[in-house]
Write a protein that holds these residues in place. Structure first.
Motif, short mmCIF file in Angstrom:
data_model
loop_
_atom_site.label_atom_id
_atom_site.label_comp_id
_atom_site.label_asym_id
_atom_site.label_seq_id
_atom_site.Cartn_x
_atom_site.Cartn_y
_atom_site.Cartn_z
N SER A 55 0.82 -1.21 0.00
CA SER A 55 0.00 0.00 0.00
C SER A 55 0.85 1.26 0.00
O SER A 55 0.55 2.23 -0.72
N ALA A 59 0.98 3.94 -3.05
CA ALA A 59 0.62 5.34 -2.82
C ALA A 59 1.76 6.27 -3.24
O ALA A 59 1.53 7.33 -3.85
N SER A 64 -3.01 5.16 -5.94
CA SER A 64 -3.77 5.07 -4.69
C SER A 64 -4.82 3.98 -4.71
O SER A 64 -5.15 3.39 -3.67
N SER A 67 -3.58 0.90 -3.24
CA SER A 67 -3.53 0.97 -1.77
C SER A 67 -4.89 0.63 -1.18
O SER A 67 -5.01 -0.18 -0.26
N THR A 255 -0.16 4.28 5.87
CA THR A 255 0.03 4.68 4.47
C THR A 255 -0.39 6.13 4.24
O THR A 255 0.33 6.91 3.62
N ILE A 261 -4.13 9.23 0.60
CA ILE A 261 -4.66 8.28 -0.38
C ILE A 261 -5.92 8.85 -1.02
O ILE A 261 -6.83 9.31 -0.32
#
Length: 317
Positions: A55, A59, A64, A67, A255, A261
């Motif tokens: 992830s 990202a 994204s 992720s 993340t 994200i």
């Protein structure tokens, strides 16, 4: 080449995750942490490392949807694939902790994840911090309950005692191997997923919620199937739910702290996350109807069929 990259990436993630778990447990013994703390926290964090690395890498590379799809797809696969297939082999018993603590915690965090994602179609650094705080709150109550249950029942924790004698040199080597394998595996997996999506004419999100999600769930699936076939305790529903909680709170939380994200594909918010919520919600009625505190073969079949529909619709859309 794309499929080869994905295959090698998944193998490296499995190898790296195994070495990281061993190193983490060995280091925890050196720090004189109790087996209960190691089992409930350290191992859980370590086993979420493959999803986390994938992830974060996705990202940072600007993908994204990988992720988000990785986490959402993994949570669906944990229930639809791992739980469903295992129940087909051997019925699963459900303890009272399921509806008193584990399931409500998973549903609350899943709904929080949905609301954060729906509000603007992204997870900001502040929202990632909120998810991490919710994880710490969950761990606090989890440890408190575990301590009470251990005193009441004398329960022992399933942590490999042999790792308590691991040398410092071995721990360092395992950490290096695990870290390098996880990094290399995440690089190859993201690269292969993006290339395969382009070749098939689908979005990265489709590959993430299907192939990547299933790939990161393979170790749990293999261990559960083998245990069920041997008539051993196949799988702990609590551990499976805990894995879903860690996926949302730690993987998405960490993340998004590193790189916010954004949901690029509208299907992530309009479809995928509702499948995740649906698979989580349906566990409660399945636990009581028609037979209480058991998920048998028929229920397992229903879950697997539903998962097959989810995968099919992902590609069709």
């Amino acid at each position: 080449m794309s499929i080869l990259f994905i295959f090698i990436g998944l193998v490296l993630l499995v190898v790296g995750g195994e070495f990281l778990v061993r190193a983490s447990v060995g280091l925890s013994f050196k720090l004189r942490l109790s087996k209960m703390v190691i089992g409930l926290t350290v191992v859980s964090f370590a086993t979420s490392a493959p999803e986390l690395l994938v992830s974060v890498q996705a990202a940072l590379d600007g993908f994204s949807d990988i992720s988000l799809g990785n986490v959402i797809g993994s949570n669906v696969a944990n229930i639809g694939l791992v739980l469903g297939v295992t129940a087909l082999i051997a019925p699963l018993a459900i303890d009272r902790d399921f509806y008193k603590f584990n399931w409500p915690a998973m549903m609350l965090l899943s709904l929080l994840f949905y609301m954060l994602l729906k509000n603007g179609g992204d997870i900001t650094r502040m929202e990632g911090g909120l998810l991490l705080l919710s994880l710490f709150a969950y761990l606090f109550f989890l440890l408190q309950r575990a301590k009470k249950q251990r005193k009441a029942e004398g329960a022992s924790e399933e942590v490999d005692d042999s790792l308590s004698d691991t040398s410092n040199f071995k721990i360092i080597i395992w950490l290096i191997i695990g870290g390098v394998a996880l990094w290399g595996g995440s690089e190859l997996l993201v690269m292969g997923a993006v290339d395969l999506a382009l070749a098939l004419g689908v979005t990265e999100r489709v590959i993430a919620v299907t192939m990547i999600a299933v790939g990161t769930s393979v170790p749990e699936l293999a261990a559960s199937v083998i245990a069920a076939a041997k008539k051993e305790k196949a799988i702990s529903l609590g551990n499976l739910i805990g894995s879903n909680i860690f996926n949302i709170a730690s993987v998405i939380g960490i993340t998004s702290l590193i790189q916010p994200i954004f949901a690029k594909s509208p299907e992530v918010v309009s479809s995928d996350i509702f499948w995740m919520l649906g698979f989580a919600a349906v566990l409660l009625p399945l636990a009581f109807l028609p037979k209480r505190f058991e998920i048998g073969r028929f229920k397992g079949l229903l879950i697997v069929v539903a998962y097959g529909i989810f995968i099919s619709l992902a590609f069709i859309s």
